[in-house]
Design an enzyme around this catalytic site. Structure first.
Site, mmCIF file in Angstrom:
data_model
loop_
_atom_site.group_PDB
_atom_site.id
_atom_site.type_symbol
_atom_site.label_atom_id
_atom_site.label_comp_id
_atom_site.label_asym_id
_atom_site.label_seq_id
_atom_site.Cartn_x
_atom_site.Cartn_y
_atom_site.Cartn_z
ATOM 1 N N ALA A 183 -3.655 10.006 20.397
ATOM 2 C CA ALA A 183 -3.290 9.988 21.815
ATOM 3 C C ALA A 183 -3.700 11.270 22.533
ATOM 4 O O ALA A 183 -2.850 11.976 23.087
ATOM 5 C CB ALA A 183 -1.784 9.739 21.966
ATOM 6 N N TYR A 224 -3.744 4.712 8.837
ATOM 7 C CA TYR A 224 -3.311 5.353 10.078
ATOM 8 C C TYR A 224 -4.502 5.622 10.997
ATOM 9 O O TYR A 224 -4.438 5.465 12.219
ATOM 10 C CB TYR A 224 -2.580 6.649 9.729
ATOM 11 C CG TYR A 224 -1.831 7.314 10.853
ATOM 12 C CD1 TYR A 224 -1.660 6.697 12.099
ATOM 13 C CD2 TYR A 224 -1.268 8.575 10.671
ATOM 14 C CE1 TYR A 224 -0.964 7.327 13.122
ATOM 15 C CE2 TYR A 224 -0.568 9.207 11.683
ATOM 16 C CZ TYR A 224 -0.426 8.587 12.907
ATOM 17 O OH TYR A 224 0.261 9.213 13.911
ATOM 18 N N ASN A 244 -5.113 8.666 1.347
ATOM 19 C CA ASN A 244 -5.553 8.131 2.635
ATOM 20 C C ASN A 244 -5.864 9.208 3.665
ATOM 21 O O ASN A 244 -6.968 9.296 4.173
ATOM 22 C CB ASN A 244 -4.488 7.196 3.216
ATOM 23 C CG ASN A 244 -4.627 5.779 2.720
ATOM 24 O OD1 ASN A 244 -5.580 5.449 2.031
ATOM 25 N ND2 ASN A 244 -3.666 4.936 3.053
ATOM 26 N N GLU A 245 -4.834 10.016 3.993
ATOM 27 C CA GLU A 245 -5.034 10.965 5.080
ATOM 28 C C GLU A 245 -3.975 12.051 5.106
ATOM 29 O O GLU A 245 -2.885 11.901 4.541
ATOM 30 C CB GLU A 245 -5.034 10.259 6.439
ATOM 31 C CG GLU A 245 -3.664 9.855 6.956
ATOM 32 C CD GLU A 245 -3.152 8.534 6.457
ATOM 33 O OE1 GLU A 245 -1.956 8.476 6.096
ATOM 34 O OE2 GLU A 245 -3.912 7.562 6.421
ATOM 35 N N THR A 256 -8.819 2.436 6.883
ATOM 36 C CA THR A 256 -8.134 1.210 7.315
ATOM 37 C C THR A 256 -6.625 1.410 7.410
ATOM 38 O O THR A 256 -5.877 0.431 7.502
ATOM 39 C CB THR A 256 -8.435 0.056 6.345
ATOM 40 O OG1 THR A 256 -8.176 0.485 5.002
ATOM 41 C CG2 THR A 256 -9.889 -0.382 6.455
ATOM 42 N N SER A 279 -5.379 2.626 13.116
ATOM 43 C CA SER A 279 -4.421 2.342 14.187
ATOM 44 C C SER A 279 -4.555 3.325 15.346
ATOM 45 O O SER A 279 -4.155 3.023 16.479
ATOM 46 C CB SER A 279 -2.989 2.365 13.643
ATOM 47 O OG SER A 279 -2.603 3.670 13.265
ATOM 48 N N ASP A 282 -1.165 14.241 20.777
ATOM 49 C CA ASP A 282 0.027 14.099 19.946
ATOM 50 C C ASP A 282 -0.221 14.612 18.533
ATOM 51 O O ASP A 282 0.728 14.872 17.794
ATOM 52 C CB ASP A 282 0.451 12.628 19.875
ATOM 53 C CG ASP A 282 1.162 12.162 21.135
ATOM 54 O OD1 ASP A 282 1.352 12.981 22.055
ATOM 55 O OD2 ASP A 282 1.525 10.975 21.207
ATOM 56 N N ASP A 291 0.815 -1.209 0.000
ATOM 57 C CA ASP A 291 0.000 0.000 0.000
ATOM 58 C C ASP A 291 0.849 1.260 0.000
ATOM 59 O O ASP A 291 0.496 2.269 -0.623
ATOM 60 C CB ASP A 291 -0.921 0.008 1.226
ATOM 61 C CG ASP A 291 -2.090 -0.963 1.075
ATOM 62 O OD1 ASP A 291 -2.210 -1.592 0.006
ATOM 63 O OD2 ASP A 291 -2.871 -1.097 2.038
ATOM 64 N N GLY A 292 1.992 1.226 0.702
ATOM 65 C CA GLY A 292 2.874 2.388 0.737
ATOM 66 C C GLY A 292 3.415 2.738 -0.633
ATOM 67 O O GLY A 292 3.550 3.922 -0.978
#
Length: 292
Positions: free
Chosen positions: A210, A188, A146-147, A186, A191, A175, A77-78
């Protein structure tokens, strides 16, 4: 068929398969191949016997032909995310051939490449996210599949102020924050505790990273929203990432995110998203029956 071949450095396990696949592509008499120059240079350093015949080369979005019929991204994917700044708004179908691990975006297999080269594939349009920032470098492509994420650099948290369509939500410390498309749910976002979103949903998600406030939760907003993110930090800057690219943002910077008009046309051999969740994330797996 005009085919562009893109990849990144691979580990030893995947290198042999990459070379074999590239040779299969360039030897196909119906294919006019163009190979990403830096990728070819890497392959020749490790496999000097590689023969690409009469293939041509490209090195950026500028010399990638707009009339390319198929863009093959060889990797995970990267690797496919790295192809986005090359393809841009050229409406070239992008097929991710999975040499990686998870592979939500790279759904095609090496065995299916022959069918792709025959033109036997379907595409689905995935909208790109867009960022607006006054200090953006000229060579930084301001779109992501993605983001986008704003993250701390130093050990201190960021104090974040976020507005959705001009309306502020309560400030919080964290953070960082992720602004994700449905496609990126699905990645970052997942996660960091964000929701799983079906790719066809017209939404964006705002996911804190976080947070130091237990009552701060992810938000799902319409994809026509403009999301404004500003921050302060005790250090001089923070990091902004666009998929797998990044730049520094100075303390006090303000960035706006929205859904752009541009799309990426992804080739998909299997559009069953729920099946993909079950297979790749072991969704619903029961440890009591895994060995049976």
């Amino acid at each position: 068929m005009k085919v562009a071949v893109f990849g990144r450095p691979a580990d030893g396990k995947g290198l042999k398969g990459l070379v074999e696949l590239i040779e299969t592509i360039v030897k196909d008499p119906s294919v006019e191949a163009a190979i990403y120059g830096p990728f070819y240079k890497y392959l020749m350093q490790h496999c000097p016997q590689l023969n690409v015949g009469n293939a041509s080369f490209f090195s950026s979005h500028i010399d990638l032909r707009a009339d390319t019929d198929l863009f093959l991204s060889l990797g995970g994917d990267g690797t496919l995310l790295s192809s986005v700044p090359l393809v841009r708004e050229k409406k070239i179908p992008v097929a991710g051939i999975n040499f990686g691990r998870l592979g939500f975006l790279t759904s095609s297999t090496t065995e299916g490449v022959k069918e792709l080269l025959k033109g036997n594939f379907k595409t689905e349009k995935r909208p790109l996210l867009k960022m607006d920032y006054s200090g953006l470098p000229e060579d930084f492509y301001p779109f992501a599949l993605n983001e986008f994420a704003v993250q701390r650099k130093g050990p201190a948290v960021l104090e974040l102020e976020i507005k959705i369509g001009g309306s502020p939500i309560p400030r919080y410390m964290a953070d960082g924050v992720i602004v994700s498309s449905a496609t990126g749910s699905t990645a970052y976002s997942m996660s960091a505790g964000g929701p799983t979103v079906m790719p066809g949903c017209r939404v964006l998600t705002i996911v804190p990273i976080a947070p130091h406030n237990l009552n701060v939760r992810p938000l799902v907003v319409p994809d026509d929203s403009t999301i404004e993110v500003s921050f302060t930090t005790r250090y001089k800057d923070a990091t902004l990432s666009a998929d797998n690219r990044q730049l520094s943002l100075p303390d006090g910077a303000c960035v706006r995110f929205s859904t752009g008009e541009a799309c990426i046309e992804l080739v998909s051999s299997d559009n069953d998203f729920i099946k993909a969740l079950s297979q790749k994330l072991f969704w619903g797996a029961d440890w009591r029956t895994l060995d049976k």
